[in-house]
Write a protein that holds these residues in place. Structure first.
Motif, short mmCIF file in Angstrom:
data_model
loop_
_atom_site.label_atom_id
_atom_site.label_comp_id
_atom_site.label_asym_id
_atom_site.label_seq_id
_atom_site.Cartn_x
_atom_site.Cartn_y
_atom_site.Cartn_z
N PHE A 61 -16.50 -1.26 9.27
CA PHE A 61 -15.85 -2.55 9.17
C PHE A 61 -14.33 -2.40 9.00
N LEU A 62 -13.92 -1.37 8.24
CA LEU A 62 -12.49 -1.14 8.00
C LEU A 62 -11.86 -0.25 9.07
N GLY A 63 -12.65 0.14 10.08
CA GLY A 63 -12.12 1.01 11.12
C GLY A 63 -10.87 0.49 11.79
N LYS A 74 -4.99 0.96 12.56
CA LYS A 74 -3.72 0.27 12.57
C LYS A 74 -2.70 0.96 11.65
N ARG A 75 -3.18 1.47 10.50
CA ARG A 75 -2.29 2.10 9.53
C ARG A 75 -2.16 3.62 9.72
N GLN A 101 -2.01 3.26 1.36
CA GLN A 101 -1.44 4.21 2.32
C GLN A 101 -0.85 3.45 3.51
N CYS A 102 0.39 3.02 3.34
CA CYS A 102 1.02 2.23 4.40
C CYS A 102 1.52 3.12 5.54
N GLY A 103 1.88 4.34 5.23
CA GLY A 103 2.44 5.22 6.28
C GLY A 103 1.47 6.25 6.78
#
Length: 528
Positions: free
Chosen positions: A358-360, A365-366, A406-408
């Protein structure tokens, strides 16, 4: 406020008072002894000198009377000269009643007039005279001797002059020795008194004073050695007992204060949770109807004849997620309600796979690499005593926190542990959610599961996700812990009760699974 010891002006230390109390009596005793000893010695020396002079006078009287009886004046003079040569005898003179000098030795010729006056006085008083005098600036002792020869000769008075200066010299010498002895004795007494006072009074009293000052400044760990005189040793023991009691009282007060603060915090959390429950209840009522409409429309659209298969799958996903939103709101409301025992069974690996799938899109994207480590479909499966919806919420909240941290780019690892180090032993299942983010500050680890506490930027989180996770896990009889990961990020470890094969929950879960399969078959038949 730190209290500082200020010495009272004009005060004297206890050690000095103790020292003076010992030294002053000793000094007074030595001084009085010296005074009385000197007076007694002076008296004894003078009595000895007088006694010696009397003996000389007696001998002189006998010799002169014997020589006069022989009418040998020359013999009288010779014997007088012999006596004058004796030790400490300065000279001898003899006078008649008229003052005529019969003989005068060389040592006292210059003092003939004074000796004559003394002889006349002896004639008048009719007895021997003894007195101290000063002749030629020399201290002497004078004594008259009455000489009464036969009737043919007239009476005479002889005057003996004896040195008295040696007595004074001897007195000064002895007094000087006595003074030196007294000073030495006083110094020894002062040193001994100082040492005794230092080790029996000064050091113990100073230690007790230093301990009292430390206690006054707030240091209750102060302890003083129990030494010195009996009273000071008992005082030190009592002081140590007092500080121990104060420490225990302070620790008890700290515990009570901590309990009070913890109780207040829990009360505030309960009030906040109650408010959150009320808000969630209102929110549930507000969004319940639109969710029901979305769910019903999606189900009806999926059941329409001729609906393409890919569209039907999307509609089924919309319906399932609508139901999940409803259950999430229901769980939010349950935060403010007492927990209810749950009897359920879920496949941990399948729920983890669903969450990661589901979070794939968000992970891609991140730039986050997501992976699952643990038993797969064909191997031994880990089943836990928790329904799938609540388990999904636990795993989802933990994984979502890891992704948002973990934005980067980074990694998300969900690990099902084959061996669970838990007090429950083999009756527990453990899994970990680990990321490579900035981690959790050490000072926030004990508060990370509190409701409304968040480390995200302002507006970035509600602070309820981890509180919900802990509430669900503990309600199921498990535990959740937070720690630092090997990559420097955060690692959450969840322990849940395991389902043993053949247990009632397992049988119930199997029945539910069969019914779900049958219902799924019916739905597939309807779709066909």
């Amino acid at each position: 406020m730190v209290l500082q010891h200020q010495r009272r002006p004009g005060g004297m230390r206890l050690a000095h008072q103790f020292w003076l109390s010992l030294v002053l009596p000793i000094a007074m005793a030595i001084l009085l002894y010296g005074i009385f000893a000197s007076a007694h010695r002076k008296q004894v020396l003078r009595e000895e000198a007088t006694a010696e002079l009397r003996n000389y006078a007696t001998l002189l009287q006998a010799f002169v009377e014997s020589a006069l009886q022989r009418k040998d004046v020359a013999l009288v003079r010779r014997r007088a000269e012999d006596f004058a040569s004796a030790e400490r005898i300065l000279g001898i003179a003899a006078f008649t009643r008229e003052g005529e000098a019969i003989f005068i030795t060389k040592g006292v010729e210059r003092e003939a007039e004074r000796l004559e006056q003394l002889a006349r006085r002896a004639f008048r008083e009719g007895g021997d005279i003894e007195e101290a005098a000063s002749l030629a600036e020399q201290s002497v002792l004078l004594r008259t001797v009455s000489i009464r020869p036969s009737s043919a000769n007239q009476p005479l008075v002889a005057v003996l002059v004896r040195d008295r200066h040696y007595v004074e010299v001897l007195e000064r010498t002895l007094n000087h020795g006595l003074a030196v002895t007294g000073v030495v004795l006083l110094l020894v007494s002062a040193i001994v008194a100082g040492l005794v006072g230092r080790f029996t009074v000064a050091l113990p009293a100073r230690a007790i004073l230093a301990g009292a000052e430390r206690v006054a400044s707030g240091d209750l760990d102060a302890a003083v050695p129990e030494r010195g005189a009996e009273e000071l040793s008992r005082l030190a023991s009592t002081f140590n007992t007092m500080t121990s009691s104060l420490r225990e009282a302070r620790e008890r007060a700290v515990r009570e204060e901590a309990a009070r603060v913890n109780g207040e915090r829990k009360l505030q959390q309960a009030q906040a949770l109650a408010a959150a429950g009320q808000v969630a209840t209102s929110l549930g009522h507000e969004i319940g109807s639109p969710l029901n409409v979305i769910h019903g429309r999606a189900r009806r659209a999926a059941d329409l004849p001729g609906c393409p298969e890919h569209l039907r799958a999307e509609l089924e996903t919309i319906a399932r997620q609508s139901e999940r939103i409803t259950r999430v709101v229901s769980r939010l409301v349950s935060l403010a309600r007492p927990p209810r025992p749950q009897q359920a069974d879920s496949d941990l690996r399948r729920v983890i796979d669903d969450v990661v799938a589901f979070l794939g899109p968000e992970c891609r994207k991140r730039g986050i690499e997501a992976s699952v480590v643990g038993p797969r479909e064909g191997g031994a499966r880990a089943r836990v005593a928790l329904d799938s919806d609540r388990l999904f919420q636990v795993v989802f909240n933990l994984c979502l926190n890891a992704v948002e941290a973990q934005c980067g780019g980074g990694e998300l690892v969900v690990r099902v542990l084959p061996e669970c180090d838990s007090p429950a032993g083999s009756g527990a299942v453990c899994f970990e959610v680990e990321d490579a983010g900035p981690g959790i500050p050490a000072e926030d680890l004990h508060r990370i599961f509190e409701p409304f506490f968040t480390t995200k930027a302002a507006g970035g989180g509600s602070g309820l996700g981890l509180a919900i996770v802990r509430g669900i896990v503990e309600e199921a009889g498990g535990s959740v812990e937070a720690a630092a990961s090997s990559t420097g990020g955060a690692r959450f470890r969840v322990t849940l009760p395991a389902i043993v094969s053949g247990s009632p929950a397992s049988v119930e879960a199997s029945s539910e699974a069969s019914s779900e399969s049958s219902r799924g078959g019916r739905e597939e038949g309807q779709k066909a």
